[in-house]
Design a protein around this motif. Structure first.
Motif, PDB file in Angstrom:
ATOM      1  N   ALA A 146     -47.611   5.860  59.029  1.00 48.19           N
ATOM      2  CA  ALA A 146     -46.192   6.029  58.032  1.00 48.19           C
ATOM      3  C   ALA A 146     -45.128   4.828  58.672  1.00 48.19           C
ATOM      4  CB  ALA A 146     -45.441   7.282  57.998  1.00 48.19           C
ATOM      5  N   ILE A 147     -45.187   4.626  59.797  1.00 53.98           N
ATOM      6  CA  ILE A 147     -44.241   3.378  60.338  1.00 53.98           C
ATOM      7  C   ILE A 147     -44.511   2.223  60.062  1.00 53.98           C
ATOM      8  CG2 ILE A 147     -45.689   3.276  62.564  1.00 53.98           C
ATOM      9  CD1 ILE A 147     -42.883   2.789  64.044  1.00 53.98           C
ATOM     10  N   TYR A 148     -46.092   1.968  59.756  1.00 52.58           N
ATOM     11  CA  TYR A 148     -46.417   0.908  59.277  1.00 52.58           C
ATOM     12  C   TYR A 148     -45.995   0.479  57.768  1.00 52.58           C
ATOM     13  CZ  TYR A 148     -49.384   0.274  63.455  1.00 52.58           C
ATOM     14  OH  TYR A 148     -50.137   0.083  64.605  1.00 52.58           O
ATOM     15  N   ASP A 163     -43.533   1.781  56.210  1.00 58.54           N
ATOM     16  CA  ASP A 163     -42.141   1.604  56.464  1.00 58.54           C
ATOM     17  C   ASP A 163     -41.687   0.190  56.709  1.00 58.54           C
ATOM     18  OD1 ASP A 163     -39.371   2.817  56.222  1.00 58.54           O
ATOM     19  OD2 ASP A 163     -39.372   2.407  58.491  1.00 58.54           O
ATOM     20  N   ASN A 164     -42.565  -0.287  57.677  1.00 56.91           N
ATOM     21  CA  ASN A 164     -42.496  -1.749  57.950  1.00 56.91           C
ATOM     22  C   ASN A 164     -42.738  -2.552  56.757  1.00 56.91           C
ATOM     23  OD1 ASN A 164     -41.693  -3.322  60.136  1.00 56.91           O
ATOM     24  ND2 ASN A 164     -43.654  -4.255  60.344  1.00 56.91           N
ATOM     25  N   ALA A 204     -42.004  -1.874  53.502  1.00 54.45           N
ATOM     26  CA  ALA A 204     -40.762  -1.536  52.841  1.00 54.45           C
ATOM     27  C   ALA A 204     -39.625  -2.334  53.100  1.00 54.45           C
ATOM     28  CB  ALA A 204     -40.421   0.004  52.908  1.00 54.45           C
ATOM     29  N   ASP A 205     -39.565  -2.536  54.687  1.00 47.48           N
ATOM     30  CA  ASP A 205     -38.358  -3.581  55.349  1.00 47.48           C
ATOM     31  C   ASP A 205     -38.903  -4.961  54.975  1.00 47.48           C
ATOM     32  OD1 ASP A 205     -37.233  -1.021  56.151  1.00 47.48           O
ATOM     33  OD2 ASP A 205     -37.991  -1.175  58.178  1.00 47.48           O
ATOM     34  N   SER A 253     -44.990   8.165  50.459  1.00 42.59           N
ATOM     35  CA  SER A 253     -44.996   7.514  51.769  1.00 42.59           C
ATOM     36  C   SER A 253     -43.730   6.672  51.797  1.00 42.59           C
ATOM     37  CB  SER A 253     -46.096   6.610  51.988  1.00 42.59           C
ATOM     38  OG  SER A 253     -46.110   5.087  51.518  1.00 42.59           O
ATOM     39  N   PRO A 254     -43.231   6.183  53.013  1.00 43.02           N
ATOM     40  CA  PRO A 254     -42.145   5.326  52.998  1.00 43.02           C
ATOM     41  C   PRO A 254     -42.012   4.038  52.087  1.00 43.02           C
ATOM     42  CG  PRO A 254     -42.697   5.950  55.249  1.00 43.02           C
ATOM     43  CD  PRO A 254     -43.866   6.390  54.338  1.00 43.02           C
ATOM     44  N   LEU A 255     -43.138   3.670  51.621  1.00 43.83           N
ATOM     45  CA  LEU A 255     -43.333   2.675  50.619  1.00 43.83           C
ATOM     46  C   LEU A 255     -42.647   2.850  49.327  1.00 43.83           C
ATOM     47  CD1 LEU A 255     -44.051  -0.203  50.575  1.00 43.83           C
ATOM     48  CD2 LEU A 255     -46.555   0.446  49.641  1.00 43.83           C
ATOM     49  N   ARG A 267     -39.834   3.855  48.537  1.00 45.10           N
ATOM     50  CA  ARG A 267     -38.229   3.357  48.367  1.00 45.10           C
ATOM     51  C   ARG A 267     -38.210   1.818  47.689  1.00 45.10           C
ATOM     52  NH1 ARG A 267     -36.499   0.562  53.177  1.00 45.10           N
ATOM     53  NH2 ARG A 267     -37.906   0.400  54.863  1.00 45.10           N
TER      54      ARG A 267
END
Length: 680
Positions: free
Chosen positions: A359-361, A363-364, A366-367, A392-394, A396
């Protein structure tokens, strides 16, 4: 009235010469034989030969014609500098009155202005046109009032009379100019390109410390000033800030005493291009469209592709650990954490969460989008499931949410009303020729604009801006059917190219854009928008004055107007929040490349007929008559060559040997010769 003897032979001169030779032979034979009548026979032969030549006395009634003096007045841009217009105007009127007062003389005044485009001073072409209208035998002289800066010396005509230059300007004139020696038309964004500039003084320049100030601005932005040497080439590294046209303005402030600052500014328009497009393609599982994506991206030589494919579908359980499915370990940390900013575009093709990308990847990623990156999602059935990357964080940064429905039926993609105005999908091809797709993922738009629709007008292609970056979502994994030619296929390659370029923020695919295209001193102002109408564009000229220019819609989402710029320089365009700059005219106008008066250029035309060069600041020279071939200029005077041309009004001829006289003389001489010989 003038008279002269002319000949109109009755037979060709060759035949007369043959008859004369025969007569001479006969007379010579008679003399050799001692015939006493040979003298009479010789005289008879002369009379007959003279009659054959047709001698006549011709009288012409002639009327004298005036001599013509051509005066060329240079009114080009360089002649408008300093007090040159006053110099030339006063000298031209005084010279015209002196020539008009001369007997038997006419004046032809020719005005020379700037040539078409940036052709400069075409004095010789103007002189050629003037001489073509006058008989060369009447032209007594040519006088040019100019600064001598002529740009068409390759077109010097045949000059029939002495030419003189009365030169404007002053010996104390000096000028400083900015020269661009090297400026490429294209440069790679982010890489320095070297421009070569030079600041040069000409004429009677004052003594200085050898340096000058150089001001530089890009796209009309903030000016930066540097102190640079005068008279030396300057190597200047420049890095273009964005793609498309970059307008760079170089300016040297006007110095005290220089005759003009028109050549102190140079405009350079360079196009910024990307070196290569770096794309990361992440395929979730093998499927028919995967190779199509790869082939499309690899077919473009400007694309550097990194492709990662999940080799095992989720339903296959063979006990092989995920990390051992490839020959080498996939560098997920390096690509998605350390080097993600090196990619221009990331494509997720039917990708779903399998634990390979933590998930951190995501999220990265998305950033990465928020900071200016670009992501394209080609959604398959997995996008509607529980393992969708939307979970996933993507999520957003994604523009639409799946509803968990997948439609498996035939439909033909259509361009929406907004898509018809958007440059990504406008004018792709005739929609009636497109082939069908067989699957669509049902999604609910959360942001962005829907450019294409599918089953029951459901969203198919959605574009969105997130922070400084951009996201595109294609709610189907059947775009590959177009590249396979199914039912005629469709414009998949062009659609992908436009999507990639839009996400790379290429100016030609911006849906809200203002720019202009220059042609000489005219510009075509173009405003592209998704709105139904736009306001007028404010055009700010180089001198600071502004004008409102209304736009007309020429096609869906495209508004245009034509504007003629009154002067050379940088123009600022503004409409609402959108701004643009454009340079009109040449970077260095030819008329201002060299501004100091000189006679060197016209010397090849003046020297052959021994004309003269005089500075008007020393006074106007006098006018004298000179014979052809003699020096046509001296201390304080210029010469005109009287031509003595005339018009023949009437011609009369009287034969010198009428037929009756020839018959009488020839008969008498022949009979006399015969009687003389008979008595002997």
């Amino acid at each position: 009235m003038t008279g002269s003897v002319v000949f109109d032979p009755l037979i060709p001169w060759v035949a007369i010469a043959v008859l004369a030779a025969l007569a001479l032979a006969g007379v010579s034979l008679a003399l050799w034989r001692g015939l006493s009548g040979s003298g009479y026979r010789a005289l008879a032969a002369l009379v007959l030969l003279g009659a054959l030549t047709g001698p006549a006395y011709q009288v012409e009634d002639r009327a004298p014609l005036t001599d013509i003096v051509v005066m060329i007045e240079d009114e080009s841009a360089s002649q408008m500098l300093s007090d040159r217009p006053t110099q030339m105007g006063g000298a031209a009127e005084k010279l015209a009155s002196e020539i008009a007062a001369r007997p038997n003389t006419e004046l032809r005044r020719v005005t020379v202005r700037d040539g078409e485009g940036d052709a400069g001073t075409e004095l010789m072409r103007a002189l050629s046109a003037a001489l073509a209208e006058e008989p060369s035998a009447r032209v007594a002289g040519i006088v040019a009032l100019s600064d001598g800066r002529v740009h068409d010396m390759d077109s010097v005509p045949d000059i029939p009379a002495p030419m003189h230059l009365l030169m404007t300007g002053r010996e104390t004139d000096w000028d400083r100019r900015l020269i661009v020696r090297n400026a490429p038309a294209f440069a790679i964004i982010g890489e320095a390109v070297t421009l070569t500039l030079r600041i040069e003084d000409s004429g009677a320049a004052p003594v200085t410390d050898g340096s000058a100030t150089l001001d530089i601005s890009v796209d009309g932005g903030e000016t930066q000033s540097f102190s640079v040497p005068v008279g030396q080439d300057i190597e200047l590294p420049v890095t273009l800030p964005h793609g498309g046209r970059n307008v760079i303005q170089f300016t040297v402030p006007e110095a005290d005493g220089e005759i003009t600052d028109r050549n102190n500014t140079a405009l350079i328009q360079m196009n910024g291009v990307r070196d290569r497009l770096r794309v990361l393609l992440v395929s979730g599982e093998p499927h028919p469209g995967g190779r199509t994506w790869r082939n499309l991206l690899k077919s473009d030589s400007s694309v550097d592709l990194v492709h990662f494919t999940i080799l095992r579908p989720p339903e296959k359980q063979d006990g092989v650990p995920v990390g051992e499915l490839s020959l080498i370990a996939f560098p997920t940390r390096e690509l998605f954490l350390e080097k993600i900013d090196d990619f221009d575009l990331i494509i997720f093709d039917r990708y779903k969460r399998r634990g390979i990308l933590p998930a951190i990847y995501l999220d990265n990623v998305a950033d990465y989008v928020s900071k200016g990156g670009a992501v394209l999602v080609a959604a398959g059935p997995d996008f509607a499931g529980a393992d969708s990357i939307y979970r996933s964080p993507l999520a957003r940064v994604l523009p639409a949410e799946p509803s968990a429905r997948v439609f498996e039926e035939k439909y033909r993609p259509l361009v929406t009303d907004v898509g018809g105005r958007h440059p990504v999908t406008a004018d792709l091809q005739d929609e009636d020729t497109w082939g069908s797709w067989l699957r669509q993922i049902d999604v609910e738009p959360q942001a962005g604009r829907v450019l294409m629709s599918g089953i029951d007008d459901r969203p198919l292609l959605i574009l969105d801006r997130v922070g400084d970056g951009r996201v595109a979502m294609l709610a189907s994994d059947h775009a590959w059917l177009w590249s396979r030619g199914y039912e005629g296929g469709g414009p998949q390659l062009e659609l992908l190219r436009r999507l990639a370029h839009w996400m790379m923020k290429e100016p030609e695919l911006e849906e809200e854009a203002l720019w202009a295209e220059a042609t000489g001193q005219s510009m075509r102002i173009i405003r592209r928008t998704l709105s139904e109408d736009v306001g007028a564009v404010t055009v700010t000229r180089p001198d600071g004055t502004a004008r409102e220019v209304p736009l007309n819609e020429v096609s869906s989402g495209r508004f245009e107007a034509l504007y003629d710029g009154p002067e050379i320089g940088l123009y600022h365009l503004a409409e609402g929040e959108h701004e643009a700059v454009i340079g009109l005219g040449p970077a260095a106008p030819r008329e201002f490349e060299q501004t100091i008066a000189t006679a060197d250029l016209l010397e090849p035309a003046i020297a052959p007929l021994r004309g003269g060069v005089f500075r008007l600041e020393d006074g106007l020279p006098g006018i004298r008559n000179v014979r052809e071939g003699r020096p046509a200029a001296g201390r304080g005077w210029i010469g005109l060559t009287p031509r003595g041309a005339y018009e023949t009004r009437d011609v009369t001829q009287s034969p010198l040997l009428p037929a009756w006289l020839v018959l009488l003389l020839a008969s008498a001489l022949i009979v006399g010769g015969w009687l003389r010989e008979g008595r002997r």
